[in-house]
Design an enzyme around this catalytic site. Structure first.
Site, PDB file in Angstrom:
ATOM      1  N   GLY A  38       0.782  -1.244   0.000  1.00 37.12           N
ATOM      2  CA  GLY A  38       0.000   0.000   0.000  1.00 37.12           C
ATOM      3  C   GLY A  38       0.806   1.283   0.000  1.00 37.12           C
ATOM      4  O   GLY A  38       0.305   2.330  -0.414  1.00 37.12           O
ATOM      5  N   ASP A  97      -4.217   2.216  11.203  1.00 40.03           N
ATOM      6  CA  ASP A  97      -5.594   1.846  11.531  1.00 40.03           C
ATOM      7  C   ASP A  97      -5.613   1.415  13.004  1.00 40.03           C
ATOM      8  O   ASP A  97      -5.721   2.266  13.878  1.00 40.03           O
ATOM      9  CB  ASP A  97      -6.020   0.732  10.558  1.00 40.03           C
ATOM     10  CG  ASP A  97      -7.484   0.359  10.662  1.00 40.03           C
ATOM     11  OD1 ASP A  97      -8.246   1.120  11.271  1.00 40.03           O
ATOM     12  OD2 ASP A  97      -7.878  -0.700  10.142  1.00 40.03           O
ATOM     13  N   LYS A 125      -6.572   6.843  10.761  1.00 41.19           N
ATOM     14  CA  LYS A 125      -8.022   6.806  10.966  1.00 41.19           C
ATOM     15  C   LYS A 125      -8.373   7.205  12.391  1.00 41.19           C
ATOM     16  O   LYS A 125      -7.760   6.722  13.337  1.00 41.19           O
ATOM     17  CB  LYS A 125      -8.548   5.390  10.717  1.00 41.19           C
ATOM     18  CG  LYS A 125      -8.887   5.122   9.281  1.00 41.19           C
ATOM     19  CD  LYS A 125      -9.631   3.806   9.158  1.00 41.19           C
ATOM     20  CE  LYS A 125      -9.508   3.285   7.749  1.00 41.19           C
ATOM     21  NZ  LYS A 125     -10.103   1.944   7.606  1.00 41.19           N
ATOM     22  N   PHE A 146     -13.544   2.733   5.072  1.00 39.85           N
ATOM     23  CA  PHE A 146     -12.552   1.997   4.289  1.00 39.85           C
ATOM     24  C   PHE A 146     -12.221   2.817   3.048  1.00 39.85           C
ATOM     25  O   PHE A 146     -13.100   3.165   2.261  1.00 39.85           O
ATOM     26  CB  PHE A 146     -13.053   0.605   3.897  1.00 39.85           C
ATOM     27  CG  PHE A 146     -11.923  -0.295   3.485  1.00 39.85           C
ATOM     28  CD1 PHE A 146     -11.175  -0.977   4.432  1.00 39.85           C
ATOM     29  CD2 PHE A 146     -11.579  -0.430   2.141  1.00 39.85           C
ATOM     30  CE1 PHE A 146     -10.107  -1.783   4.059  1.00 39.85           C
ATOM     31  CE2 PHE A 146     -10.514  -1.240   1.756  1.00 39.85           C
ATOM     32  CZ  PHE A 146      -9.770  -1.913   2.721  1.00 39.85           C
ATOM     33  N   VAL A 147     -10.937   3.143   2.893  1.00 39.85           N
ATOM     34  CA  VAL A 147     -10.535   4.021   1.795  1.00 39.85           C
ATOM     35  C   VAL A 147      -9.636   3.288   0.800  1.00 39.85           C
ATOM     36  O   VAL A 147      -8.927   2.341   1.165  1.00 39.85           O
ATOM     37  CB  VAL A 147      -9.826   5.295   2.309  1.00 39.85           C
ATOM     38  CG1 VAL A 147     -10.806   6.193   3.041  1.00 39.85           C
ATOM     39  CG2 VAL A 147      -8.644   4.945   3.211  1.00 39.85           C
ATOM     40  N   ASP A 153      -5.732  -0.468  -1.510  1.00 38.54           N
ATOM     41  CA  ASP A 153      -6.530  -1.326  -2.394  1.00 38.54           C
ATOM     42  C   ASP A 153      -7.759  -1.892  -1.705  1.00 38.54           C
ATOM     43  O   ASP A 153      -7.849  -1.915  -0.480  1.00 38.54           O
ATOM     44  CB  ASP A 153      -5.694  -2.521  -2.853  1.00 38.54           C
ATOM     45  CG  ASP A 153      -5.559  -3.564  -1.750  1.00 38.54           C
ATOM     46  OD1 ASP A 153      -5.140  -3.196  -0.630  1.00 38.54           O
ATOM     47  OD2 ASP A 153      -5.916  -4.728  -1.987  1.00 38.54           O
ATOM     48  N   ARG A 159      -5.564   0.633  -6.524  1.00 33.24           N
ATOM     49  CA  ARG A 159      -4.301   1.194  -6.037  1.00 33.24           C
ATOM     50  C   ARG A 159      -3.821   2.357  -6.910  1.00 33.24           C
ATOM     51  O   ARG A 159      -3.112   3.240  -6.450  1.00 33.24           O
ATOM     52  CB  ARG A 159      -3.197   0.132  -6.040  1.00 33.24           C
ATOM     53  CG  ARG A 159      -3.333  -0.920  -4.985  1.00 33.24           C
ATOM     54  CD  ARG A 159      -2.025  -1.677  -4.835  1.00 33.24           C
ATOM     55  NE  ARG A 159      -2.209  -2.994  -4.249  1.00 33.24           N
ATOM     56  CZ  ARG A 159      -2.301  -3.226  -2.937  1.00 33.24           C
ATOM     57  NH1 ARG A 159      -2.232  -2.219  -2.090  1.00 33.24           N
ATOM     58  NH2 ARG A 159      -2.462  -4.439  -2.483  1.00 33.24           N
TER      59      ARG A 159
HETATM   60  P1  XMP Z   1      -3.215  -1.643  11.282  1.00 36.00           P
HETATM   61  O1  XMP Z   1      -4.571  -2.001  11.821  1.00 36.00           O
HETATM   62  O2  XMP Z   1      -2.217  -2.722  11.547  1.00 36.00           O
HETATM   63  O3  XMP Z   1      -3.483  -1.613   9.746  1.00 36.00           O
HETATM   64  O4  XMP Z   1      -2.786  -0.276  11.725  1.00 36.00           O
HETATM   65  C1  XMP Z   1      -2.650  -1.091   8.832  1.00 36.00           C
HETATM   66  C2  XMP Z   1      -2.867  -1.777   7.529  1.00 36.00           C
HETATM   67  O5  XMP Z   1      -4.250  -2.089   7.320  1.00 36.00           O
HETATM   68  C3  XMP Z   1      -4.638  -1.833   6.007  1.00 36.00           C
HETATM   69  N1  XMP Z   1      -5.795  -0.895   6.029  1.00 36.00           N
HETATM   70  C4  XMP Z   1      -6.452  -0.440   4.970  1.00 36.00           C
HETATM   71  N2  XMP Z   1      -6.268  -0.675   3.649  1.00 36.00           N
HETATM   72  N3  XMP Z   1      -8.061   0.783   3.150  1.00 36.00           N
HETATM   73  C5  XMP Z   1      -7.095  -0.056   2.760  1.00 36.00           C
HETATM   74  O6  XMP Z   1      -6.933  -0.234   1.554  1.00 36.00           O
HETATM   75  C6  XMP Z   1      -8.316   1.069   4.445  1.00 36.00           C
HETATM   76  O7  XMP Z   1      -9.226   1.838   4.762  1.00 36.00           O
HETATM   77  C7  XMP Z   1      -7.461   0.405   5.402  1.00 36.00           C
HETATM   78  N4  XMP Z   1      -7.409   0.439   6.767  1.00 36.00           N
HETATM   79  C8  XMP Z   1      -6.364  -0.360   7.104  1.00 36.00           C
HETATM   80  C9  XMP Z   1      -3.434  -1.246   5.320  1.00 36.00           C
HETATM   81  O8  XMP Z   1      -2.839  -2.267   4.568  1.00 36.00           O
HETATM   82  C10 XMP Z   1      -2.488  -0.844   6.408  1.00 36.00           C
HETATM   83  O9  XMP Z   1      -1.151  -1.017   6.057  1.00 36.00           O
END
Ligand code: XMP
Length: 175
Positions: A38, A97, A125, A146-147, A153, A159
């Site tokens: 990402g 996240d 977030k 969710f973005v 992606d 992407r």
């Molecule tokens: P954590 O929860 O470990 O998550 O902080 C980080 C990873 O979760 C994915 N992620 C997303 N991917 N849209 C996405 O495409 C979203 O809204 C989203 N929220 C979390 C992402 O891979 C990130 O590295």
């Protein structure tokens, strides 16, 4: 899909982050470790804004599996672990996240002998974090949705969008 952050907004913010990183490291060599997949677009744009002796490495860790928006356990691919011993490391991820990914990777880099470990994310977030981690550099704080786009992606799609958009509900429900 509703555009949350335009291409121009993102480009401007990435430029600012580059300036800030340059000023903070003041000519010291920096190793940017980008978390696949990402953060690839952010990596490409950000490194061209940083005038420092710069190494780039990739790391693979992922908690999302295919067509789902809920996280599973974090899987670290050891084959991608870069040599960071004695280096100042900046971990780069697309989005903060729950915080699990970056917190785990910060520890991982420290265990591998990094001199220092800082973190940078394009997005953070609101109201989702369960692990305490204050990113050193953050592009934008966004609502809990969710973005996709600018590297992010859904099921490996979207992407390539130059902006960040909120994923429509019918995508996540399969409609
Ligand atoms: P954590 O929860 O470990 O998550 O902080 C980080 C990873 O979760 C994915 N992620 C997303 N991917 N849209 C996405 O495409 C979203 O809204 C989203 N929220 C979390 C992402 O891979 C990130 O590295």
């Amino acid at each position: 899909m509703d555009v949350l952050l335009s291409e121009a907004q993102i480009q401007e913010r990435v430029r600012q982050l580059g300036r800030q990183i340059e000023a903070d490291y003041l000519g010291r060599p920096l190793t940017i470790v980008a978390v696949l997949t990402g953060s690839l677009i952010l990596l490409a744009d950000l490194i061209r804004q940083i005038q420092l002796p710069l190494r780039v490495a990739l790391h693979q860790a992922s908690s999302y599996k295919g067509a789902t928006t809920t996280a599973g356990p974090l899987a670290i691919n050891e084959a991608f672990v870069p040599d960071v011993a004695g280096r100042d490391v900046l971990l780069l991820d697309d989005i903060l996240d729950t915080g699990h990914t970056l917190a785990t990777l910060v520890e991982h880099m420290a265990e591998r002998g990094a001199l220092s470990v800082k973190t940078a994310v394009l997005l953070r977030k609101i109201g989702r974090q369960v692990v305490h981690l204050e990113p050193d550099y953050c592009g934008f704080t966004i609502p809990d949705a969710f973005v996709v786009g600018y590297g992010l992606d859904f099921n490996d799609d979207f992407r390539h969008l130059p902006y960040v958009a909120v994923l429509d509900e019918d995508h996540t429900t399969g409609g």
